[in-house]
Write a protein that holds these residues in place. Structure first.
Motif, PDB file in Angstrom:
ATOM      1  N   UNK A 189      13.559   2.279   5.885  1.00 35.27           N
ATOM      2  CA  UNK A 189      13.251   3.553   5.232  1.00 35.27           C
ATOM      3  C   UNK A 189      11.817   4.003   5.498  1.00 35.27           C
ATOM      4  N   UNK A 190      11.142   3.370   6.465  1.00 34.19           N
ATOM      5  CA  UNK A 190       9.760   3.717   6.794  1.00 34.19           C
ATOM      6  C   UNK A 190       9.659   4.440   8.128  1.00 34.19           C
ATOM      7  N   UNK A 191       8.684   5.325   8.175  1.00 24.57           N
ATOM      8  CA  UNK A 191       8.249   5.938   9.420  1.00 24.57           C
ATOM      9  C   UNK A 191       6.811   5.471   9.604  1.00 24.57           C
ATOM     10  N   UNK A 211       0.825  -1.207   0.000  1.00 25.99           N
ATOM     11  CA  UNK A 211       0.000   0.000   0.000  1.00 25.99           C
ATOM     12  C   UNK A 211       0.860   1.258   0.000  1.00 25.99           C
ATOM     13  N   UNK A 212       2.055   1.173  -0.593  1.00 29.46           N
ATOM     14  CA  UNK A 212       2.979   2.303  -0.544  1.00 29.46           C
ATOM     15  C   UNK A 212       2.448   3.535  -1.260  1.00 29.46           C
ATOM     16  N   UNK A 263       8.988  -0.121  16.298  1.00 31.06           N
ATOM     17  CA  UNK A 263      10.193   0.568  16.762  1.00 31.06           C
ATOM     18  C   UNK A 263      11.371   0.243  15.845  1.00 31.06           C
ATOM     19  N   UNK A 264      11.515  -1.034  15.503  1.00 31.60           N
ATOM     20  CA  UNK A 264      12.620  -1.433  14.629  1.00 31.60           C
ATOM     21  C   UNK A 264      12.461  -0.853  13.228  1.00 31.60           C
ATOM     22  N   UNK A 265      11.248  -0.892  12.693  1.00 36.02           N
ATOM     23  CA  UNK A 265      11.013  -0.315  11.364  1.00 36.02           C
ATOM     24  C   UNK A 265      11.349   1.174  11.345  1.00 36.02           C
ATOM     25  N   UNK A 313      -6.044  -3.214  12.887  1.00 37.09           N
ATOM     26  CA  UNK A 313      -4.944  -2.264  12.976  1.00 37.09           C
ATOM     27  C   UNK A 313      -5.000  -1.329  11.780  1.00 37.09           C
ATOM     28  N   UNK A 314      -4.761  -0.053  12.013  1.00 38.18           N
ATOM     29  CA  UNK A 314      -4.708   0.937  10.938  1.00 38.18           C
ATOM     30  C   UNK A 314      -3.311   1.560  10.954  1.00 38.18           C
ATOM     31  N   UNK A 315      -2.501   1.173   9.984  1.00 39.77           N
ATOM     32  CA  UNK A 315      -1.132   1.678   9.886  1.00 39.77           C
ATOM     33  C   UNK A 315      -1.094   2.919   9.001  1.00 39.77           C
ATOM     34  N   UNK A 316      -0.295   3.886   9.406  1.00 40.55           N
ATOM     35  CA  UNK A 316       0.033   5.038   8.582  1.00 40.55           C
ATOM     36  C   UNK A 316       1.554   5.047   8.457  1.00 40.55           C
ATOM     37  N   UNK A 317       2.047   5.270   7.244  1.00 37.05           N
ATOM     38  CA  UNK A 317       3.489   5.221   7.061  1.00 37.05           C
ATOM     39  C   UNK A 317       3.936   6.119   5.924  1.00 37.05           C
ATOM     40  N   UNK A 318       5.179   6.562   6.026  1.00 38.65           N
ATOM     41  CA  UNK A 318       5.845   7.346   4.983  1.00 38.65           C
ATOM     42  C   UNK A 318       7.156   6.645   4.657  1.00 38.65           C
ATOM     43  N   UNK A 319       7.510   6.686   3.394  1.00 40.71           N
ATOM     44  CA  UNK A 319       8.764   6.085   2.963  1.00 40.71           C
ATOM     45  C   UNK A 319       9.724   7.171   2.565  1.00 40.71           C
ATOM     46  N   UNK A 320      10.924   7.146   3.154  1.00 42.03           N
ATOM     47  CA  UNK A 320      11.954   8.109   2.757  1.00 42.03           C
ATOM     48  C   UNK A 320      12.674   7.562   1.541  1.00 42.03           C
ATOM     49  N   UNK A 321      13.236   8.442   0.759  1.00 41.72           N
ATOM     50  CA  UNK A 321      13.934   7.983  -0.461  1.00 41.72           C
ATOM     51  C   UNK A 321      15.402   7.926  -0.296  1.00 41.72           C
TER      52      UNK A 321
END
Length: 192
Positions: free
Chosen positions: A167-169, A121-122, A160-162, A184-192
């Protein structure tokens, strides 16, 4: 020993990797790469995949037989199991792709699996999943009957490990059904 790079359309049952290639891929010191490669080979032999499809649950072995370690060459070869090759062939168009280096530092298999679940779901940066499906995807459907144990031993340490080693927050909200956690509802951002 020659290692062949395949296109996405070809799936060879026989694969190999050298310690030098492993070191480059994983970003580790070359002097310890053969030891780490051999340990990874041992873990691969014991690893299984759990697949839930059409209401059926299957468990497959990744490799057909013991991984061959080539002493003196610092390399391994292995044979994918027939079931895995068949499954990969059928799913090739639906693969979640990511750079292996983005998960190379992760030590927990739960963290790696959550990373894979999120990367599907990126484009949206959000993933909502039923708690039972989450546990099944992580291969822990029969463990942690109490949510607080699941959260303490799997969810929180994995996130915590991720957040530190990938590269994820990532953050998570719990979806309740009455007083019980249902998803569970995950929210995430990927750094480049």
């Amino acid at each position: 020993m020659e290692f062949i790079e395949l296109s996405r359309d070809e799936i060879s049952k026989d694969m190999g990797i050298s310690a030098r290639e492993f070191a480059e891929l994983m970003g580790i010191e070359p002097k310890n790469a053969h030891r780490d490669l051999y340990r990874a080979a041992d873990r691969l032999f014991d690893a299984v995949i759990t697949i839930k499809e059409d209401g059926k649950i299957s468990r497959l072995r990744w490799v057909q037989k013991s991984v061959e370690k080539h002493a003196g060459e610092g390399a391994i070869t292995f044979v994918w199991s027939d079931d895995v090759v068949k499954y990969i062939s059928q799913l090739q168009a639906r693969f979640t792709s990511y750079k292996l280096q983005n998960i190379a530092l992760l030590q927990s298999s739960h963290s790696i699996r959550i990373y894979e679940l999120l990367m599907r779901f990126k484009t949206t940066g959000q993933r909502t999943i039923n708690l039972d499906d989450f546990k099944l995807a992580l291969g822990i459907e029969d463990k942690y009957p109490q949510f607080q144990d699941l959260n303490k031993r799997v969810i929180k340490p994995s996130l915590d490990e991720l957040n530190v080693r990938s590269d994820l927050s990532v953050s998570v909200d719990f979806i309740k059904n009455g007083r019980k956690i249902a998803g569970l509802a995950f929210n995430f951002n990927q750094s480049n």
